[in-house]
Design a protein around this motif. Structure first.
Motif, PDB file in Angstrom:
ATOM      1  N   LYS A  22       0.931  -1.028  -0.184  1.00 54.28           N
ATOM      2  CA  LYS A  22       0.035   0.091  -0.044  1.00 54.28           C
ATOM      3  C   LYS A  22       0.938   1.242   0.014  1.00 54.28           C
ATOM      4  CE  LYS A  22      -3.573   1.764   3.089  1.00 54.28           C
ATOM      5  NZ  LYS A  22      -4.387   1.156   4.541  1.00 54.28           N
ATOM      6  N   PRO A  23       0.710   2.313  -0.813  1.00 54.65           N
ATOM      7  CA  PRO A  23       1.478   3.291  -0.846  1.00 54.65           C
ATOM      8  C   PRO A  23       1.428   4.505   0.365  1.00 54.65           C
ATOM      9  CG  PRO A  23      -0.317   3.723  -2.627  1.00 54.65           C
ATOM     10  CD  PRO A  23      -0.528   2.337  -1.802  1.00 54.65           C
ATOM     11  N   THR A  24       2.459   5.107   0.618  1.00 58.69           N
ATOM     12  CA  THR A  24       2.603   5.943   1.673  1.00 58.69           C
ATOM     13  C   THR A  24       2.692   7.245   0.831  1.00 58.69           C
ATOM     14  OG1 THR A  24       3.756   4.342   2.806  1.00 58.69           O
ATOM     15  CG2 THR A  24       3.749   6.781   3.529  1.00 58.69           C
ATOM     16  N   PRO A  25       1.599   8.193   1.311  1.00 58.36           N
ATOM     17  CA  PRO A  25       1.460   9.556   0.752  1.00 58.36           C
ATOM     18  C   PRO A  25       2.812  10.245   0.930  1.00 58.36           C
ATOM     19  CG  PRO A  25      -0.184   9.222   2.545  1.00 58.36           C
ATOM     20  CD  PRO A  25       0.651   7.910   2.111  1.00 58.36           C
ATOM     21  N   LYS A  26       3.345  11.006   0.136  1.00 54.50           N
ATOM     22  CA  LYS A  26       4.468  12.003   0.512  1.00 54.50           C
ATOM     23  C   LYS A  26       3.722  13.252   0.980  1.00 54.50           C
ATOM     24  CE  LYS A  26       7.392  10.630  -3.467  1.00 54.50           C
ATOM     25  NZ  LYS A  26       6.888  10.553  -4.868  1.00 54.50           N
ATOM     26  N   ALA A  27       4.624  14.203   1.224  1.00 51.58           N
ATOM     27  CA  ALA A  27       4.093  15.391   2.077  1.00 51.58           C
ATOM     28  C   ALA A  27       3.046  16.296   1.310  1.00 51.58           C
ATOM     29  CB  ALA A  27       5.451  16.677   2.400  1.00 51.58           C
ATOM     30  N   ASP A  28       3.019  16.202   0.296  1.00 55.61           N
ATOM     31  CA  ASP A  28       2.126  16.993  -0.806  1.00 55.61           C
ATOM     32  C   ASP A  28       1.010  16.112  -1.418  1.00 55.61           C
ATOM     33  OD1 ASP A  28       3.558  15.842  -2.634  1.00 55.61           O
ATOM     34  OD2 ASP A  28       3.397  17.304  -4.081  1.00 55.61           O
ATOM     35  N   GLU A  29       0.932  14.757  -0.820  1.00 55.61           N
ATOM     36  CA  GLU A  29       0.017  13.786  -1.495  1.00 55.61           C
ATOM     37  C   GLU A  29      -1.229  13.400  -0.473  1.00 55.61           C
ATOM     38  OE1 GLU A  29       2.889  11.407  -4.767  1.00 55.61           O
ATOM     39  OE2 GLU A  29       2.530  10.631  -2.509  1.00 55.61           O
ATOM     40  N   VAL A  76      -3.617  11.771   4.728  1.00 54.71           N
ATOM     41  CA  VAL A  76      -2.940  12.931   3.965  1.00 54.71           C
ATOM     42  C   VAL A  76      -1.423  13.284   4.342  1.00 54.71           C
ATOM     43  CG1 VAL A  76      -5.343  14.156   3.508  1.00 54.71           C
ATOM     44  CG2 VAL A  76      -4.022  14.556   5.681  1.00 54.71           C
ATOM     45  N   GLY A  77      -0.653  13.871   3.491  1.00 56.35           N
ATOM     46  CA  GLY A  77       0.786  14.192   3.636  1.00 56.35           C
ATOM     47  C   GLY A  77       0.578  15.256   4.591  1.00 56.35           C
ATOM     48  N   LYS A  78       1.955  15.519   5.015  1.00 52.93           N
ATOM     49  CA  LYS A  78       1.974  16.813   6.201  1.00 52.93           C
ATOM     50  C   LYS A  78       1.810  18.210   5.565  1.00 52.93           C
ATOM     51  CE  LYS A  78       7.019  17.430   6.454  1.00 52.93           C
ATOM     52  NZ  LYS A  78       7.105  18.351   5.257  1.00 52.93           N
ATOM     53  N   ASP A  79       1.983  18.386   4.235  1.00 53.64           N
ATOM     54  CA  ASP A  79       1.725  19.703   3.672  1.00 53.64           C
ATOM     55  C   ASP A  79       0.337  19.794   2.968  1.00 53.64           C
ATOM     56  OD1 ASP A  79       4.416  20.191   4.459  1.00 53.64           O
ATOM     57  OD2 ASP A  79       5.256  19.803   2.688  1.00 53.64           O
ATOM     58  N   VAL A  80      -0.549  18.901   3.118  1.00 50.78           N
ATOM     59  CA  VAL A  80      -1.834  18.828   2.293  1.00 50.78           C
ATOM     60  C   VAL A  80      -2.847  19.837   3.025  1.00 50.78           C
ATOM     61  CG1 VAL A  80      -3.853  17.425   1.931  1.00 50.78           C
ATOM     62  CG2 VAL A  80      -1.424  16.556   1.402  1.00 50.78           C
ATOM     63  N   THR A  81      -3.285  20.658   2.271  1.00 49.96           N
ATOM     64  CA  THR A  81      -4.319  21.672   2.977  1.00 49.96           C
ATOM     65  C   THR A  81      -5.607  21.581   2.488  1.00 49.96           C
ATOM     66  OG1 THR A  81      -3.822  23.153   1.304  1.00 49.96           O
ATOM     67  CG2 THR A  81      -2.146  23.388   3.091  1.00 49.96           C
ATOM     68  N   GLN A  82      -5.720  20.969   1.585  1.00 48.43           N
ATOM     69  CA  GLN A  82      -7.262  21.194   1.014  1.00 48.43           C
ATOM     70  C   GLN A  82      -8.237  19.890   1.196  1.00 48.43           C
ATOM     71  OE1 GLN A  82      -7.364  22.440  -3.241  1.00 48.43           O
ATOM     72  NE2 GLN A  82      -5.235  22.200  -3.113  1.00 48.43           N
ATOM     73  N   PHE A  83      -7.429  18.786   1.588  1.00 47.12           N
ATOM     74  CA  PHE A  83      -8.339  17.655   1.827  1.00 47.12           C
ATOM     75  C   PHE A  83      -8.292  16.948   3.152  1.00 47.12           C
ATOM     76  CE2 PHE A  83      -7.562  17.756  -2.683  1.00 47.12           C
ATOM     77  CZ  PHE A  83      -9.010  17.995  -3.179  1.00 47.12           C
ATOM     78  N   GLN A  84      -9.031  16.339   4.084  1.00 48.62           N
ATOM     79  CA  GLN A  84      -9.212  15.552   5.051  1.00 48.62           C
ATOM     80  C   GLN A  84      -9.590  14.304   4.951  1.00 48.62           C
ATOM     81  OE1 GLN A  84     -11.626  17.551   7.819  1.00 48.62           O
ATOM     82  NE2 GLN A  84     -10.823  19.527   7.753  1.00 48.62           N
ATOM     83  N   GLU A 109      -1.888  16.167  -3.996  1.00 47.40           N
ATOM     84  CA  GLU A 109      -3.426  16.659  -3.885  1.00 47.40           C
ATOM     85  C   GLU A 109      -3.928  17.903  -4.905  1.00 47.40           C
ATOM     86  OE1 GLU A 109      -4.234  19.735  -0.849  1.00 47.40           O
ATOM     87  OE2 GLU A 109      -2.366  20.562  -0.770  1.00 47.40           O
ATOM     88  N   ALA A 110      -2.836  18.556  -5.607  1.00 53.67           N
ATOM     89  CA  ALA A 110      -2.971  19.369  -6.719  1.00 53.67           C
ATOM     90  C   ALA A 110      -4.072  19.039  -7.752  1.00 53.67           C
ATOM     91  CB  ALA A 110      -1.718  20.034  -7.088  1.00 53.67           C
ATOM     92  N   ILE A 111      -4.130  17.784  -7.929  1.00 53.56           N
ATOM     93  CA  ILE A 111      -4.920  17.091  -9.199  1.00 53.56           C
ATOM     94  C   ILE A 111      -6.275  16.524  -8.895  1.00 53.56           C
ATOM     95  CG2 ILE A 111      -2.782  16.408 -10.474  1.00 53.56           C
ATOM     96  CD1 ILE A 111      -3.880  13.370  -9.831  1.00 53.56           C
TER      97      ILE A 111
END
Ligand SMILES: NC(=O)c1ccc[n+]([C@@H]2O[C@H](COP(=O)([O-])OP(=O)(O)OC[C@H]3O[C@@H](n4cnc5c(N)ncnc54)[C@H](OP(=O)(O)O)[C@@H]3O)[C@@H](O)[C@H]2O)c1
Length: 312
Positions: A22-29, A76-84, A109-111
């Motif tokens: 299972k993938p692990t999200p990067k900071a912005d993922e 969510v990665g640590k830099d994600v701002t738009q989603f929970q 998250e940008a996509i």
């Protein structure tokens, strides 16, 4: 987690259902639990190896295909701002190496865009790649103006069913070309006029259009041109080599659509307003992605073919 993987190029039979990490999200993922994904002709093209100069010379460099996803944010990665965690999202991963034929995928998250509230997950998975293709073809390349006459060739397929509805939403007077048994469906989604391609040839009947949006590529350029007004436009989602050198009027181009979050947000508005409704042909489970790709590859799907991965 379970994923459908391609370790070599070939027909859909080379795909295997496998247990992968299972993938692990990067900071912005964002880690998305994929509830539904769609199959696209692009998956068949990638799998066949015909795009190997960009997808990997000897084998697919990204073994999990599948561009369209609709699912639920699982981490969510640590830099994600738009989603929970728990948000319902959808998007097109084709600019990110794909990865939709799996239980989870980590994506920037940008996509991603919030799933329209009035769509189920399978309906939402139908949208990203094909609806954005139709929008970019009609509005951007095709410059469709309110009141113009637009013909959609291949109106009953994945791209075509969105094209009919988007062309109507943009104010076009829509003629849809489809086979006999699909004429009622294309009328129901908004076509003003229909042509049964088995009985009538739209390039020979004397009618002319401001815009032809084509998803079939089965005619000669000169035949398409005959059905255009002098300052008309022709946009095909297939690839017609003769158009590479084409200049002047009428404008005739091959479309190369690209994933675009702003376009997906635009489509979300049309969907939430009830002006665009995804048409689903059938759904398969993850284990039957090869069968889904085979069916799509026959070229006669009515709307989109969906893979339902989780219950929601
Ligand atoms: N350039 C890009 O960026 C881009 C993006 C997305 C897709 N594409 C390409 O666009 C094409 C269409 O994609 P799709 O997802 O819409 O495929 P699809 O879902 O397989 O739909 C194809 C449709 O074509 C119709 N068709 C077949 N023969 C026809 C004919 N002689 N006249 C009129 N319609 C006919 C079929 O309807 P009937 O059953 O009624 O025959 C079918 O519904 C594919 O080649 C795909 O690779 C390109």
């Amino acid at each position: 987690m379970k994923a459908m993987i391609a370790t070599k190029y070939g027909s859909p039979e080379v795909l295997q259902l496998a247990d992968v990490e299972k993938p692990t999200p990067k900071a912005d993922e964002v880690l998305v639990q994929v509830v539904a994904t769609a199959v696209n002709q692009a998956d068949n093209h990638v799998l066949s190896g015909s795009l190997r100069f960009s997808t990997g010379i000897f084998k697919p460099k990204h073994p999990i295909l599948g561009s369209d996803i609709a699912g639920v944010v699982a981490a969510v990665g640590k830099d994600v701002t738009q989603f929970q965690v728990g948000d319902a999202v959808f998007g097109d991963l084709s600019g990110q190496g794909r990865g939709g034929f799996a239980e989870y995928v980590a994506v920037p998250e940008a996509i991603l865009v919030r799933k329209p509230g009035n769509l189920t997950f399978p309906q939402a998975a139908a949208v990203p790649m094909t609806a954005v293709t139709a929008l970019q073809g009609l509005r951007d390349k095709g410059e469709l103006q309110r009141g113009e006459r637009v013909l959609i060739n291949g109106a009953s397929g994945g791209v075509g069913t969105f094209a009919v509805q988007i062309a109507r939403a943009l104010g076009g007077e829509v003629t849809a070309v489809a086979s006999s048994q699909k004429l009622d469906m294309v009328r129901a989604i908004g076509a003003d006029h229909v042509i049964d391609y088995k009985k009538e040839d739209f390039t020979q009947n004397g009618q002319q259009y401001d815009l032809i949006f084509d998803t079939v590529g089965n005619r000669l350029v000169a035949e398409y041109e005959r059905a255009l007004v002098g300052n008309g436009r022709f946009v095909t989602t297939t690839f017609l080599p003769a158009l590479l050198w084409r200049r002047g009027s009428p404008k005739m181009v091959n479309l190369m659509a690209h994933p675009d979050r702003t376009d997906l947000l635009y489509l979300t508005q049309l969907i939430e307003a009830g002006r665009v409704v995804p048409i689903i042909d059938r759904c398969y489970p993850l284990a039957e992605v090869p069968e889904a790709l085979r069916y799509l590859g026959e070229g006669h799907a009515q709307g989109k073919v969906i893979i339902q991965i989780a219950g929601h």
